[in-house]
Design a protein around this motif. Structure first.
Motif, short mmCIF file in Angstrom:
data_model
loop_
_atom_site.label_atom_id
_atom_site.label_comp_id
_atom_site.label_asym_id
_atom_site.label_seq_id
_atom_site.Cartn_x
_atom_site.Cartn_y
_atom_site.Cartn_z
N ASP A 183 0.61 -1.20 -0.04
CA ASP A 183 -0.02 -0.09 0.00
C ASP A 183 0.94 1.30 -0.14
O ASP A 183 0.65 2.37 -1.01
CB ASP A 183 -0.84 0.05 1.16
N VAL A 184 1.75 1.41 0.96
CA VAL A 184 2.70 2.65 1.12
C VAL A 184 3.59 2.89 0.03
O VAL A 184 3.52 3.74 -0.74
CB VAL A 184 3.29 2.62 2.44
N LYS A 185 4.36 1.84 -0.35
CA LYS A 185 5.52 1.71 -1.25
C LYS A 185 4.80 1.84 -2.53
O LYS A 185 5.28 2.52 -3.57
CB LYS A 185 6.50 0.94 -0.91
N GLY A 186 3.78 1.00 -2.78
CA GLY A 186 3.25 0.97 -4.19
C GLY A 186 2.54 2.10 -4.40
O GLY A 186 2.98 2.67 -5.72
N ALA A 187 1.69 2.73 -3.69
CA ALA A 187 0.86 4.20 -4.06
C ALA A 187 2.06 5.23 -4.28
O ALA A 187 1.80 6.22 -5.02
CB ALA A 187 0.00 4.59 -2.83
N LYS A 188 3.20 5.21 -3.18
CA LYS A 188 4.09 6.43 -3.51
C LYS A 188 4.91 6.14 -4.87
O LYS A 188 5.35 7.37 -5.40
CB LYS A 188 5.15 6.01 -1.91
N ALA A 189 5.09 4.92 -5.05
CA ALA A 189 5.81 4.93 -6.53
C ALA A 189 5.03 5.23 -7.49
O ALA A 189 5.72 5.88 -8.55
CB ALA A 189 6.27 3.27 -6.73
N ALA A 190 3.81 5.27 -7.18
CA ALA A 190 2.94 5.73 -8.30
C ALA A 190 2.55 7.26 -8.31
O ALA A 190 1.90 7.91 -9.16
CB ALA A 190 1.46 5.20 -8.41
N GLY A 191 3.35 7.77 -7.19
CA GLY A 191 3.07 9.40 -7.24
C GLY A 191 2.09 9.80 -6.32
O GLY A 191 1.68 11.15 -6.08
N MET A 192 1.55 9.00 -5.74
CA MET A 192 0.26 9.25 -4.69
C MET A 192 0.72 9.68 -3.16
O MET A 192 1.84 9.37 -2.85
CB MET A 192 -0.76 8.16 -4.58
N GLN A 193 -0.08 10.38 -2.66
CA GLN A 193 0.11 10.80 -1.17
C GLN A 193 -0.18 9.44 -0.38
O GLN A 193 -1.20 8.68 -0.77
CB GLN A 193 -0.36 11.69 -0.54
N THR A 194 0.33 9.04 0.85
CA THR A 194 0.10 7.82 1.42
C THR A 194 -0.50 8.03 2.92
O THR A 194 0.36 8.99 3.63
CB THR A 194 1.16 7.12 1.38
N ALA A 195 -1.21 7.52 3.49
CA ALA A 195 -1.34 7.35 4.93
C ALA A 195 -1.42 5.92 5.30
O ALA A 195 -2.00 4.84 4.56
CB ALA A 195 -2.78 7.75 5.25
N TYR A 196 -0.93 5.28 6.45
CA TYR A 196 -0.69 4.36 6.95
C TYR A 196 -1.37 4.01 8.12
O TYR A 196 -1.00 4.73 9.18
CB TYR A 196 0.85 3.92 7.35
N ILE A 197 -2.22 3.19 8.31
CA ILE A 197 -2.93 2.79 9.42
C ILE A 197 -1.75 1.62 10.40
O ILE A 197 -1.86 0.73 9.82
CB ILE A 197 -4.17 2.15 9.38
N ALA A 198 -1.40 2.08 11.50
CA ALA A 198 -0.23 1.45 11.98
C ALA A 198 -0.78 0.71 13.27
O ALA A 198 -1.81 0.96 14.05
CB ALA A 198 0.64 2.55 12.64
N PRO A 199 -0.18 -0.34 13.57
CA PRO A 199 -0.56 -1.28 14.48
C PRO A 199 0.03 -0.49 15.85
O PRO A 199 1.12 0.28 15.72
CB PRO A 199 0.10 -2.47 14.27
N ARG A 200 -0.54 -0.71 16.89
CA ARG A 200 -0.14 0.29 18.34
C ARG A 200 1.56 -0.08 18.45
O ARG A 200 2.12 0.70 18.86
CB ARG A 200 -0.75 -0.21 19.42
N TRP A 201 2.12 -1.31 18.36
CA TRP A 201 3.30 -1.65 18.54
C TRP A 201 4.31 -0.92 17.62
O TRP A 201 5.45 -0.59 18.35
CB TRP A 201 3.77 -3.21 18.33
N ARG A 202 4.15 -0.54 16.75
CA ARG A 202 4.65 0.21 15.96
C ARG A 202 4.93 1.83 16.36
O ARG A 202 6.04 2.54 16.31
CB ARG A 202 4.26 0.47 14.41
N LEU A 203 3.73 2.23 17.12
CA LEU A 203 3.81 3.74 17.63
C LEU A 203 4.67 3.61 18.75
O LEU A 203 5.50 4.56 18.97
CB LEU A 203 2.23 4.08 17.74
N LEU A 204 4.38 2.41 19.60
CA LEU A 204 5.10 2.42 20.86
C LEU A 204 6.77 2.32 20.73
O LEU A 204 7.42 3.13 21.35
CB LEU A 204 4.62 1.23 21.68
#
Length: 228
Positions: A183-204
């Motif tokens: 999602d993130v890298k794929g959309a970014k490679a196509a030139g889009m803006q990206t938003a990532y819904i993160a699991p809590r452990w990544r935030l922590l």
């Protein structure tokens, strides 16, 4: 009353479904016995899907998918395609009934719609598997399954098809997903803006993907990012 956009660069927002609009664990809990009952099939099928995520655009995605699985299971192409239809496309449908999405998902779509943003869905599995996608489908301008484009995410071609259907330049579209690679890298490679819904452990652990323009765990945070 019209809601003003805080980011005038965003004219459309598109979403992945699985793991993005609902937490994956809720589906896994519901289908654990079904998965174990069909363990051999799903082990081979998951191997096939990994190959397809790396495959270029196909003239007939479903034919090639069937051929790969036929080789894995040592069955005919027709039998392999039949098994995929029975165990995946139709077989998984009942597990999406009464599956709860993340809090504020529908509210987010409604607020974005009220702000005159175009809305889209791009999923690697058939969106129709989820019926009206928890009441979200009627709010969407574009609903796409990547398989019908001939390639799974993170294919630039697949995201390009979404961009074309939404009708805005890539840089004016925000794509929301839960997979960094697809999602993130794929959309970014196509030139889009990206938003990532993160699991809590990544935030922590502060392990948020640098590739994403924005990361969140609550859909109201996404609303604030896009809207005033």
């Amino acid at each position: 009353m019209k809601i003003e956009k805080s980011n005038p660069e965003i004219k459309a927002v598109a979403f992945d479904i699985d793991g993005t609009l609902y937490p994956n664990y809720r589906l896994y809990i519901k289908m654990v016995f079904y998965f174990l009952k069909n363990l051999k099939f799903f082990l081979h099928y998951n191997k096939v899907r990994k190959i397809l995520h790396r495959t270029a655009v196909l003239a007939d995605f479903f034919e090639y998918q069937g051929r790969l699985l036929a080789e894995e299971l040592s069955v005919s192409n027709e039998k392999a395609k039949q098994l995929i239809e029975e165990k995946v496309y139709k077989g998984l449908e009942p597990f999406f009934e009464n599956l709860k999405p993340y809090p504020y998902v529908k509210e987010t779509f409604e607020k974005f719609k009220a702000a005159n943003l175009k809305l889209g869905i791009l999923s690697d599995f058939p969106p129709e598997q989820k019926k009206d996608i928890w009441g979200i489908a009627p709010l969407c301008d574009v609903i796409m399954g990547s398989e019908k484009t001939g390639a799974l995410k993170p294919s630039i071609y697949t995201f390009g098809s979404l961009i074309h259907e939404l009708g805005f330049p890539a840089e004016n579209i925000l794509y929301v997903g839960n997979s960094i690679r697809s999602d993130v890298k794929g959309a970014k490679a196509a030139g889009m803006q990206t938003a990532y819904i993160a699991p809590r452990w990544r935030l922590l652990l502060k392990k948020l993907p640098k590739e994403a323009d924005f990361s969140f765990i609550n859909y109201r945070k996404l609303q604030k990012y896009v809207l005033k």
